[in-house]
Design a protein around this motif. Structure first.
Motif: not given
Length: 113
Positions: A33-46, A48-52
């Motif tokens: 929401i605050n435009d941070q570059p965290l992709e979260g590809t798996c939408e929080g399903q754990m 991936c690690s794109t929200c590291h």
């Protein structure tokens, strides 16, 4: 409703974005929401690690321990450190008010392109 302040530090350490969240909000959602570059590809399903993120050492002890599944995903995260966590697994609580997380230099939000 309790407001919780979260600080996102840019990969180069030059910029900090301060965001307001509510008790129970998910850190990944607040970051996006605050435009941070965290992709979260798996939408929080754990899956991936794109929200590291790298949690500030003083705040890391306030978090519940990572699950074995989260630890497995963090093993795949580029630039993981001792205080690394997946943003999708951090639920904000009043105890985490003032939480500071660093966006790893390796983070790239491909969905934002």
């Amino acid at each position: 409703m309790t407001n919780i302040t979260v600080h996102f530090v840019s990969p180069d350490g030059e910029k900090t974005v301060t965001a307001e969240a509510s008790d129970g909000d998910n850190l990944l959602t607040v970051a996006q929401i605050n435009d941070q570059p965290l992709e979260g590809t798996c939408e929080g399903q754990m899956a991936c690690s794109t929200c590291h993120v790298i949690v500030e050492a003083a705040d890391f002890a306030k978090l519940p321990e990572a699950t074995e599944m989260e630890e497995d995903m963090l093993d795949l995260a580029a630039g993981a450190r001792r205080t690394s966590r997946l943003a999708c697994q951090i639920t904000l609580t009043p105890e985490l008010d003032g939480l500071t997380v660093h966006i790893p230099a390796e983070s790239h939000n491909m969905q934002g392109i």
